[in-house]
Write a protein that holds these residues in place. Structure first.
Motif, PDB file in Angstrom:
ATOM      1  N   THR A 244       0.863  -1.172   0.000  1.00  0.00           N
ATOM      2  CA  THR A 244       0.000   0.000   0.000  1.00  0.00           C
ATOM      3  C   THR A 244       0.899   1.221   0.000  1.00  0.00           C
ATOM      4  OG1 THR A 244      -0.155   0.134   2.412  1.00  0.00           O
ATOM      5  CG2 THR A 244      -1.838  -1.171   1.281  1.00  0.00           C
ATOM      6  N   TYR A 245       0.423   2.278  -0.626  1.00  0.00           N
ATOM      7  CA  TYR A 245       1.226   3.508  -0.664  1.00  0.00           C
ATOM      8  C   TYR A 245       0.320   4.719  -0.791  1.00  0.00           C
ATOM      9  CZ  TYR A 245       0.520   2.804  -5.671  1.00  0.00           C
ATOM     10  OH  TYR A 245      -0.034   2.578  -6.901  1.00  0.00           O
ATOM     11  N   VAL A 246       0.858   5.839  -0.307  1.00  0.00           N
ATOM     12  CA  VAL A 246       0.154   7.114  -0.411  1.00  0.00           C
ATOM     13  C   VAL A 246       0.352   7.625  -1.835  1.00  0.00           C
ATOM     14  CG1 VAL A 246       0.039   9.489   0.436  1.00  0.00           C
ATOM     15  CG2 VAL A 246       0.512   7.611   2.028  1.00  0.00           C
ATOM     16  N   PRO A 247      -0.733   7.900  -2.560  1.00  0.00           N
ATOM     17  CA  PRO A 247      -0.577   8.441  -3.914  1.00  0.00           C
ATOM     18  C   PRO A 247      -0.141   9.907  -3.845  1.00  0.00           C
ATOM     19  CG  PRO A 247      -2.895   8.346  -3.325  1.00  0.00           C
ATOM     20  CD  PRO A 247      -2.138   7.734  -2.179  1.00  0.00           C
ATOM     21  N   GLY A 248       0.472  10.364  -4.914  1.00  0.00           N
ATOM     22  CA  GLY A 248       0.840  11.781  -4.957  1.00  0.00           C
ATOM     23  C   GLY A 248       2.148  12.013  -5.679  1.00  0.00           C
ATOM     24  N   ALA A 249       2.464  13.278  -5.850  1.00  0.00           N
ATOM     25  CA  ALA A 249       3.624  13.693  -6.649  1.00  0.00           C
ATOM     26  C   ALA A 249       4.937  13.122  -6.140  1.00  0.00           C
ATOM     27  CB  ALA A 249       3.693  15.221  -6.686  1.00  0.00           C
ATOM     28  N   HIS A 250       5.134  13.054  -4.834  1.00  0.00           N
ATOM     29  CA  HIS A 250       6.404  12.556  -4.296  1.00  0.00           C
ATOM     30  C   HIS A 250       6.293  11.121  -3.819  1.00  0.00           C
ATOM     31  CE1 HIS A 250       8.178  16.503  -4.565  1.00  0.00           C
ATOM     32  NE2 HIS A 250       7.107  17.006  -3.986  1.00  0.00           N
ATOM     33  N   GLY A 251       5.162  10.474  -4.120  1.00  0.00           N
ATOM     34  CA  GLY A 251       4.916   9.119  -3.657  1.00  0.00           C
ATOM     35  C   GLY A 251       5.687   8.067  -4.431  1.00  0.00           C
ATOM     36  N   PRO A 252       5.635   6.832  -3.954  1.00  0.00           N
ATOM     37  CA  PRO A 252       6.431   5.743  -4.538  1.00  0.00           C
ATOM     38  C   PRO A 252       5.728   4.946  -5.634  1.00  0.00           C
ATOM     39  CG  PRO A 252       5.453   5.004  -2.514  1.00  0.00           C
ATOM     40  CD  PRO A 252       5.044   6.456  -2.675  1.00  0.00           C
TER      41      PRO A 252
ATOM     42  N   LEU B 242       8.540  -2.322 -10.336  1.00  0.00           N
ATOM     43  CA  LEU B 242       8.798  -3.630  -9.736  1.00  0.00           C
ATOM     44  C   LEU B 242       7.668  -4.625  -9.992  1.00  0.00           C
ATOM     45  CD1 LEU B 242      10.395  -2.564  -6.345  1.00  0.00           C
ATOM     46  CD2 LEU B 242      11.537  -3.436  -8.388  1.00  0.00           C
ATOM     47  N   GLY B 243       6.686  -4.217 -10.805  1.00  0.00           N
ATOM     48  CA  GLY B 243       5.637  -5.137 -11.215  1.00  0.00           C
ATOM     49  C   GLY B 243       4.349  -5.067 -10.415  1.00  0.00           C
ATOM     50  N   PHE B 244       4.235  -4.140  -9.480  1.00  0.00           N
ATOM     51  CA  PHE B 244       3.000  -3.989  -8.716  1.00  0.00           C
ATOM     52  C   PHE B 244       1.966  -3.238  -9.543  1.00  0.00           C
ATOM     53  CE2 PHE B 244       6.084  -4.745  -5.404  1.00  0.00           C
ATOM     54  CZ  PHE B 244       5.389  -5.503  -4.479  1.00  0.00           C
ATOM     55  N   ARG B 245       0.711  -3.681  -9.453  1.00  0.00           N
ATOM     56  CA  ARG B 245      -0.377  -3.040 -10.170  1.00  0.00           C
ATOM     57  C   ARG B 245      -1.502  -2.721  -9.186  1.00  0.00           C
ATOM     58  NH1 ARG B 245       3.096  -2.015 -12.958  1.00  0.00           N
ATOM     59  NH2 ARG B 245       3.686  -3.003 -14.886  1.00  0.00           N
ATOM     60  N   PRO B 246      -2.052  -1.514  -9.247  1.00  0.00           N
ATOM     61  CA  PRO B 246      -3.171  -1.168  -8.354  1.00  0.00           C
ATOM     62  C   PRO B 246      -4.339  -2.134  -8.536  1.00  0.00           C
ATOM     63  CG  PRO B 246      -2.313   0.799  -9.421  1.00  0.00           C
ATOM     64  CD  PRO B 246      -1.661  -0.384 -10.104  1.00  0.00           C
ATOM     65  N   THR B 247      -4.971  -2.482  -7.415  1.00  0.00           N
ATOM     66  CA  THR B 247      -6.103  -3.410  -7.451  1.00  0.00           C
ATOM     67  C   THR B 247      -7.433  -2.677  -7.582  1.00  0.00           C
ATOM     68  OG1 THR B 247      -6.395  -3.342  -5.057  1.00  0.00           O
ATOM     69  CG2 THR B 247      -4.879  -5.025  -5.938  1.00  0.00           C
ATOM     70  N   GLY B 248      -7.422  -1.359  -7.387  1.00  0.00           N
ATOM     71  CA  GLY B 248      -8.656  -0.591  -7.352  1.00  0.00           C
ATOM     72  C   GLY B 248      -9.170  -0.405  -5.931  1.00  0.00           C
ATOM     73  N   GLU B 249      -8.547  -1.076  -4.975  1.00  0.00           N
ATOM     74  CA  GLU B 249      -8.929  -0.948  -3.568  1.00  0.00           C
ATOM     75  C   GLU B 249      -8.141   0.176  -2.908  1.00  0.00           C
ATOM     76  OE1 GLU B 249      -9.037  -4.828  -1.293  1.00  0.00           O
ATOM     77  OE2 GLU B 249      -7.900  -5.392  -3.087  1.00  0.00           O
ATOM     78  N   LEU B 250      -8.682   0.649  -1.807  1.00  0.00           N
ATOM     79  CA  LEU B 250      -7.971   1.570  -0.929  1.00  0.00           C
ATOM     80  C   LEU B 250      -7.905   0.947   0.454  1.00  0.00           C
ATOM     81  CD1 LEU B 250      -9.499   5.045  -1.847  1.00  0.00           C
ATOM     82  CD2 LEU B 250      -7.261   4.149  -2.516  1.00  0.00           C
ATOM     83  N   SER B 251      -6.822   1.212   1.154  1.00  0.00           N
ATOM     84  CA  SER B 251      -6.687   0.866   2.563  1.00  0.00           C
ATOM     85  C   SER B 251      -6.509   2.193   3.286  1.00  0.00           C
ATOM     86  CB  SER B 251      -5.484  -0.053   2.786  1.00  0.00           C
ATOM     87  OG  SER B 251      -5.338  -0.331   4.168  1.00  0.00           O
TER      88      SER B 251
END
Length: 159
Positions: free
Chosen positions: A121-129, A136-145
Motif C-alpha cells: 500500500t502507498y500514499v498516492p501523490g507527486a512525491h509518492g512511490p 517492480l511489477g505492482f499493479r493497483p487493485t482498485g482498492e484503498l486501505s
C-alpha cells in the motif's frame, strides 16, 4: 549496488542506529519513521517481519513485511494477504538500488512461506512511490486501505 547487501534482524545492538534512519523531508508524510514501525512490530509480532537493510556494515534502510493479514476482517471474500508494510531508505542512501533489493528480499521471504502474490500500500501523490512500485511489477487493485492505494504483484515460483 554492492554484493554485500543483506537483511538483518533488529537487535539491541542496532536498534538505535535503526531509529536514526530517516527518509528525505519530502517523503516524511508518506511513510512512518522506523521507531513507529518497530513499535508496531513489537505489538503485532504474529504478523510483522521487520528487518534492516545492510550494505556491508552500513545500515542503509529498514523494511517490514506483513504476513497473513486480512485488510477487511469479517468480510467473507477478503483473502489473507502478505506483503510490504514499510520501506524506509535513509535519505543519503537513496537511488542506489537498496529499495529494489529490499522489496525482492521480502518477496523471496514470502515466496518461501508459500505466498503466490505480494501486496503493498502507498500514499498516492507527486512525491509518492507509485512509479517505483510499478517498475517492480505492482499493479493497483482498485482498492484503498484508508487513504492508501493497494497494489499487488504475482510471485513466480522458483524453477
Amino acid at each position: 549496488m554492492s554484493s554485500s547487501l543483506r537483511l538483518v534482524p533488529v537487535t539491541s545492538d542496532n536498534v538505535e542506529a535503526a531509529c536514526a534512519l530517516s527518509v528525505r523531508p519530502d517523503q516524511s508524510e508518506l511513510v512512518q519513521p522506523v521507531a513507529w514501525s518497530l513499535a508496531q512490530a513489537y505489538t503485532t509480532p504474529d504478523i510483522a517481519w521487520p528487518r534492516l537493510i545492510a550494505d556491508g556494515e552500513t545500515l542503509v534502510g529498514f523494511v517490514m513485511a506483513f504476513i497473513n493479514v486480512q485488510f477487511a476482517p469479517g468480510t467473507p471474500d477478503d483473502p489473507f494477504r502478505s506483503g510490504l508494510w514499510r520501506l524506509n531508505i535513509d535519505s543519503g542512501q537513496q537511488g542506489r538500488g537498496y529499495g529494489r533489493f529490499a522489496v525482492e528480499a521480502v518477496n523471496d521471504e514470502l515466496r518461501g512461506r508459500g505466498s503466490t502474490r505480494t501486496t503493498v500500500t502507498y500514499v498516492p501523490g507527486a512525491h509518492g512511490p507509485e512509479e517505483f512500485y510499478r517498475k517492480l511489477g505492482f499493479r493497483p487493485t482498485g482498492e484503498l486501505s484508508g487513504d492508501q492505494v493497494v497494489a499487488e504483484r504475482e510471485l513466480a515460483q522458483p524453477a
